[in-house]
Design a protein around this motif. Structure first.
Motif, PDB file in Angstrom:
ATOM      1  N   GLU A  84       0.873  -1.416   0.006  1.00  0.00           N
ATOM      2  CA  GLU A  84       0.096  -0.105   0.076  1.00  0.00           C
ATOM      3  C   GLU A  84       0.912   1.286   0.026  1.00  0.00           C
ATOM      4  O   GLU A  84       0.631   2.504   0.351  1.00  0.00           O
ATOM      5  N   ASN A  85       1.979   1.128  -0.538  1.00  0.00           N
ATOM      6  CA  ASN A  85       3.199   2.337  -0.540  1.00  0.00           C
ATOM      7  C   ASN A  85       3.110   2.804  -1.890  1.00  0.00           C
ATOM      8  O   ASN A  85       3.624   2.518  -2.544  1.00  0.00           O
ATOM      9  N   ALA A  86       2.160   4.108  -2.045  1.00  0.00           N
ATOM     10  CA  ALA A  86       2.048   4.820  -3.090  1.00  0.00           C
ATOM     11  C   ALA A  86       3.711   5.382  -3.774  1.00  0.00           C
ATOM     12  O   ALA A  86       3.815   5.160  -5.076  1.00  0.00           O
ATOM     13  N   GLU A  87       4.495   5.750  -2.688  1.00  0.00           N
ATOM     14  CA  GLU A  87       5.463   6.398  -3.291  1.00  0.00           C
ATOM     15  C   GLU A  87       6.573   5.228  -4.026  1.00  0.00           C
ATOM     16  O   GLU A  87       7.321   5.431  -4.909  1.00  0.00           O
ATOM     17  N   TYR A  88       6.584   4.080  -3.488  1.00  0.00           N
ATOM     18  CA  TYR A  88       7.167   2.891  -4.021  1.00  0.00           C
ATOM     19  C   TYR A  88       6.605   2.502  -5.277  1.00  0.00           C
ATOM     20  O   TYR A  88       7.668   2.289  -6.218  1.00  0.00           O
ATOM     21  N   HIS A  89       5.457   2.413  -5.430  1.00  0.00           N
ATOM     22  CA  HIS A  89       5.080   1.985  -6.566  1.00  0.00           C
ATOM     23  C   HIS A  89       5.159   3.190  -7.837  1.00  0.00           C
ATOM     24  O   HIS A  89       5.549   2.844  -8.877  1.00  0.00           O
ATOM     25  N   ALA A  90       4.889   4.441  -7.342  1.00  0.00           N
ATOM     26  CA  ALA A  90       5.514   5.339  -8.345  1.00  0.00           C
ATOM     27  C   ALA A  90       7.032   5.539  -8.606  1.00  0.00           C
ATOM     28  O   ALA A  90       7.150   5.692  -9.810  1.00  0.00           O
ATOM     29  N   ALA A  91       7.692   5.145  -7.691  1.00  0.00           N
ATOM     30  CA  ALA A  91       9.254   5.276  -7.958  1.00  0.00           C
ATOM     31  C   ALA A  91       9.443   4.011  -9.001  1.00  0.00           C
ATOM     32  O   ALA A  91      10.373   4.044  -9.766  1.00  0.00           O
ATOM     33  N   LYS A  92       8.707   2.833  -8.690  1.00  0.00           N
ATOM     34  CA  LYS A  92       9.047   1.562  -9.531  1.00  0.00           C
ATOM     35  C   LYS A  92       8.644   1.890 -10.952  1.00  0.00           C
ATOM     36  O   LYS A  92       9.222   1.377 -11.974  1.00  0.00           O
ATOM     37  N   GLU A  93       7.365   2.569 -11.115  1.00  0.00           N
ATOM     38  CA  GLU A  93       6.746   2.859 -12.319  1.00  0.00           C
ATOM     39  C   GLU A  93       7.816   3.760 -13.251  1.00  0.00           C
ATOM     40  O   GLU A  93       8.100   3.785 -14.253  1.00  0.00           O
ATOM     41  N   ARG A  94       8.059   4.907 -12.563  1.00  0.00           N
ATOM     42  CA  ARG A  94       9.319   5.638 -12.980  1.00  0.00           C
ATOM     43  C   ARG A  94      10.550   4.961 -13.463  1.00  0.00           C
ATOM     44  O   ARG A  94      10.874   5.354 -14.563  1.00  0.00           O
ATOM     45  N   GLN A  95      10.961   3.976 -12.686  1.00  0.00           N
ATOM     46  CA  GLN A  95      12.038   3.397 -12.996  1.00  0.00           C
ATOM     47  C   GLN A  95      11.890   2.761 -14.212  1.00  0.00           C
ATOM     48  O   GLN A  95      12.927   2.536 -15.192  1.00  0.00           O
ATOM     49  N   GLY A  96      10.734   1.898 -14.623  1.00  0.00           N
ATOM     50  CA  GLY A  96      10.387   1.069 -15.877  1.00  0.00           C
ATOM     51  C   GLY A  96      10.556   2.296 -16.973  1.00  0.00           C
ATOM     52  O   GLY A  96      11.040   1.812 -18.063  1.00  0.00           O
ATOM     53  N   GLN A  97      10.059   3.338 -16.676  1.00  0.00           N
ATOM     54  CA  GLN A  97       9.901   4.351 -17.934  1.00  0.00           C
ATOM     55  C   GLN A  97      11.243   4.680 -18.165  1.00  0.00           C
ATOM     56  O   GLN A  97      11.513   4.751 -19.380  1.00  0.00           O
ATOM     57  N   VAL A  98      12.007   4.989 -17.273  1.00  0.00           N
ATOM     58  CA  VAL A  98      13.636   5.501 -17.267  1.00  0.00           C
ATOM     59  C   VAL A  98      14.415   4.417 -18.425  1.00  0.00           C
ATOM     60  O   VAL A  98      14.958   4.584 -18.925  1.00  0.00           O
ATOM     61  N   GLU A  99      14.013   3.150 -17.659  1.00  0.00           N
ATOM     62  CA  GLU A  99      15.057   2.019 -18.347  1.00  0.00           C
ATOM     63  C   GLU A  99      14.488   1.805 -19.608  1.00  0.00           C
ATOM     64  O   GLU A  99      15.128   1.512 -20.755  1.00  0.00           O
ATOM     65  N   ALA A 100      12.957   2.067 -20.176  1.00  0.00           N
ATOM     66  CA  ALA A 100      12.665   1.937 -21.473  1.00  0.00           C
ATOM     67  C   ALA A 100      13.301   2.826 -22.398  1.00  0.00           C
ATOM     68  O   ALA A 100      13.361   2.802 -23.272  1.00  0.00           O
ATOM     69  N   GLN A 101      13.148   4.069 -21.742  1.00  0.00           N
ATOM     70  CA  GLN A 101      13.863   5.314 -22.464  1.00  0.00           C
ATOM     71  C   GLN A 101      15.380   5.334 -22.988  1.00  0.00           C
ATOM     72  O   GLN A 101      15.686   5.521 -23.738  1.00  0.00           O
ATOM     73  N   ILE A 102      15.990   4.559 -21.971  1.00  0.00           N
ATOM     74  CA  ILE A 102      17.362   4.489 -21.912  1.00  0.00           C
ATOM     75  C   ILE A 102      17.535   3.083 -23.224  1.00  0.00           C
ATOM     76  O   ILE A 102      18.299   3.405 -23.994  1.00  0.00           O
ATOM     77  N   ALA A 103      16.643   2.074 -23.076  1.00  0.00           N
ATOM     78  CA  ALA A 103      16.851   1.123 -23.976  1.00  0.00           C
ATOM     79  C   ALA A 103      16.403   1.881 -25.417  1.00  0.00           C
ATOM     80  O   ALA A 103      17.464   1.542 -26.564  1.00  0.00           O
ATOM     81  N   ASP A 104      15.390   2.564 -25.549  1.00  0.00           N
ATOM     82  CA  ASP A 104      15.153   3.257 -26.831  1.00  0.00           C
ATOM     83  C   ASP A 104      16.389   4.308 -27.412  1.00  0.00           C
ATOM     84  O   ASP A 104      16.592   4.011 -28.701  1.00  0.00           O
TER      85      ASP A 104
END
Length: 159
Positions: A47-67
């Protein structure tokens, strides 16, 4: 999704992509890791919104780096100053006259470098596609949302 097609770009566009990857890896990635660690310290992750937001941002950044790294690996750097000829090609700067005899200047660049406000259009844009292979004196017709536009090629430079 990735293909082996080469992506033409100018040296400055290549450098800008490299800088963006460097920034994502050295600034964004560490700050996201810190945010995840801080959120983990708060306890229950379900139930930790900060954790889920940070993990989502991490996924976005990793996808951006790969692209970006994919684009860099397929980059074909073209220096317009080494080109010549009498036809419009990638990297050429084209001087046009529109229907009202207004002078317009565009450089044909890659998709990641295009910015019409500063006179750079993509080779895959409607106008870019219409100009490629044309010569001085040729008239070019381009279908735009606001209606058909007509241009005459006045001059081609490789600068």
């Amino acid at each position: 999704m990735a293909t082996v097609d080469k992506m033409p770009m100018l040296a400055e566009g290549y450098e800008r992509l490299q800088n963006e990857v460097r920034h994502l890896k050295t600034v964004e990635r560490p700050s996201i890791i810190d945010a995840i660690e801080e959120a983990r310290a708060h306890g229950d992750l379900s139930e930790n919104a900060e954790y889920h937001a940070a993990k989502e941002r991490q996924g976005q950044v990793e996808a951006q780096i790969a692209d970006l790294e994919d684009r860099l690996s397929r980059a074909m750097i073209i220096d317009p100053t080494t080109l010549s000829g009498d036809k419009v090609v990638f990297g050429a700067t084209v001087h046009l006259l529109d229907e009202n005899d207004k002078k317009i200047k565009y450089q044909i660049v890659g998709q990641t470098e295009a910015d019409a406000k500063i006179g750079r259009i993509s080779y895959s844009s409607p106008l870019g596609r219409a100009l490629i292979g044309r010569s001085v004196g040729d008239e070019v017709e381009v279908s735009a949302p606001s209606g058909d536009k007509y241009y005459e090629i006045e001059k081609i430079e490789f600068i």
